[in-house]
Design a protein around this motif. Structure first.
Motif, PDB file in Angstrom:
ATOM      1  N   LYS A   2     -13.216  13.511   8.481  1.00  0.00           N
ATOM      2  CA  LYS A   2     -11.843  13.989   8.394  1.00  0.00           C
ATOM      3  C   LYS A   2     -11.017  13.208   7.379  1.00  0.00           C
ATOM      4  O   LYS A   2     -10.269  13.798   6.609  1.00  0.00           O
ATOM      5  N   THR A   3     -11.102  11.908   7.400  1.00  0.00           N
ATOM      6  CA  THR A   3     -10.263  11.081   6.537  1.00  0.00           C
ATOM      7  C   THR A   3     -11.086  10.548   5.371  1.00  0.00           C
ATOM      8  O   THR A   3     -12.057   9.817   5.576  1.00  0.00           O
ATOM      9  N   PRO A   4     -10.696  10.883   4.145  1.00  0.00           N
ATOM     10  CA  PRO A   4     -11.413  10.323   2.991  1.00  0.00           C
ATOM     11  C   PRO A   4     -11.206   8.806   2.907  1.00  0.00           C
ATOM     12  O   PRO A   4     -10.133   8.287   3.204  1.00  0.00           O
ATOM     13  N   TYR A   5     -12.234   8.124   2.486  1.00  0.00           N
ATOM     14  CA  TYR A   5     -12.235   6.670   2.350  1.00  0.00           C
ATOM     15  C   TYR A   5     -11.048   6.186   1.533  1.00  0.00           C
ATOM     16  O   TYR A   5     -10.382   5.220   1.899  1.00  0.00           O
ATOM     17  N   ASP A   6     -10.748   6.837   0.426  1.00  0.00           N
ATOM     18  CA  ASP A   6      -9.682   6.407  -0.482  1.00  0.00           C
ATOM     19  C   ASP A   6      -8.280   6.645   0.076  1.00  0.00           C
ATOM     20  O   ASP A   6      -7.319   6.058  -0.410  1.00  0.00           O
ATOM     21  N   ASN A   7      -8.145   7.490   1.082  1.00  0.00           N
ATOM     22  CA  ASN A   7      -6.813   7.802   1.624  1.00  0.00           C
ATOM     23  C   ASN A   7      -6.347   6.798   2.682  1.00  0.00           C
ATOM     24  O   ASN A   7      -5.173   6.452   2.728  1.00  0.00           O
ATOM     25  N   ASP A   8      -7.268   6.385   3.564  1.00  0.00           N
ATOM     26  CA  ASP A   8      -6.899   5.477   4.659  1.00  0.00           C
ATOM     27  C   ASP A   8      -8.173   4.827   5.177  1.00  0.00           C
ATOM     28  O   ASP A   8      -8.873   5.373   6.024  1.00  0.00           O
ATOM     29  N   VAL A   9      -8.466   3.640   4.661  1.00  0.00           N
ATOM     30  CA  VAL A   9      -9.731   2.981   4.989  1.00  0.00           C
ATOM     31  C   VAL A   9      -9.830   2.628   6.473  1.00  0.00           C
ATOM     32  O   VAL A   9     -10.921   2.655   7.049  1.00  0.00           O
ATOM     33  N   VAL A  10      -8.724   2.356   7.129  1.00  0.00           N
ATOM     34  CA  VAL A  10      -8.770   2.016   8.552  1.00  0.00           C
ATOM     35  C   VAL A  10      -9.142   3.246   9.382  1.00  0.00           C
ATOM     36  O   VAL A  10     -10.043   3.187  10.231  1.00  0.00           O
ATOM     37  N   ALA A  11      -8.475   4.346   9.133  1.00  0.00           N
ATOM     38  CA  ALA A  11      -8.812   5.589   9.851  1.00  0.00           C
ATOM     39  C   ALA A  11     -10.246   6.007   9.536  1.00  0.00           C
ATOM     40  O   ALA A  11     -11.001   6.413  10.433  1.00  0.00           O
TER      41      ALA A  11
END
Length: 142
Positions: A2-11
């Motif tokens: 769901k969450t791309p690595y580059d957008n929010d590494v924690v999520a």
């Protein structure tokens, strides 16, 4: 994913951990997980280098600025030694780094730069103590 690595590494990390725990190996982000695992190792090695540089800088100041010696320097020296021991206990594979002359020379260079910035003195270009001396809890150079 769901969450791309580059957008929010924690999520992203939480999602990747959940996928791994669930056994959904087809959905994991293999390349970025591998990079993150490598970064963990690099950060522990960086901590070791940083602690050793601070320790060396304080030992240099202790040796070359005798009139300024004090309990705060002594506390810093002791704390850095304890931190180095913790690093080496938690990651025994780092012990081989201590025999890497180029790595040790880089740490020495960082230490002398720190000490020079703090004192305006010029320090030796090469190690003047052995690693075992530096780590000896009773060693405070005169």
């Amino acid at each position: 994913m769901k969450t791309p690595y580059d957008n929010d590494v924690v999520a992203w990390a939480k999602e990747q951990a959940a996928l791994l725990r669930a056994g959904n190996l087809k959905e994991i982000d293999v390349l970025n997980i591998a990079e993150e695992i490598e970064d963990v190792g690099k950060s522990v090695q960086h901590e070791l280098a940083s602690r050793l540089a601070v320790l060396l800088a304080h030992l240099l100041k202790w040796k070359f600025q005798q009139r300024l010696r004090g309990n705060s320097w002594k506390r810093t020296i002791r704390e850095q030694r304890r931190g180095i021991v913790r690093c080496l206990r938690s990651s025994p594979s780092l012990k081989h780094t201590l025999s890497n002359r180029a790595w040790l020379d880089g740490v020495w260079s960082e230490a002398t730069q720190q000490a020079e910035q703090q004192t305006s003195l010029i320090f030796p270009d090469a190690w003047i103590w052995s690693f075992s001396q530096v780590m000896d809890t009773g060693f405070f150079p005169d």
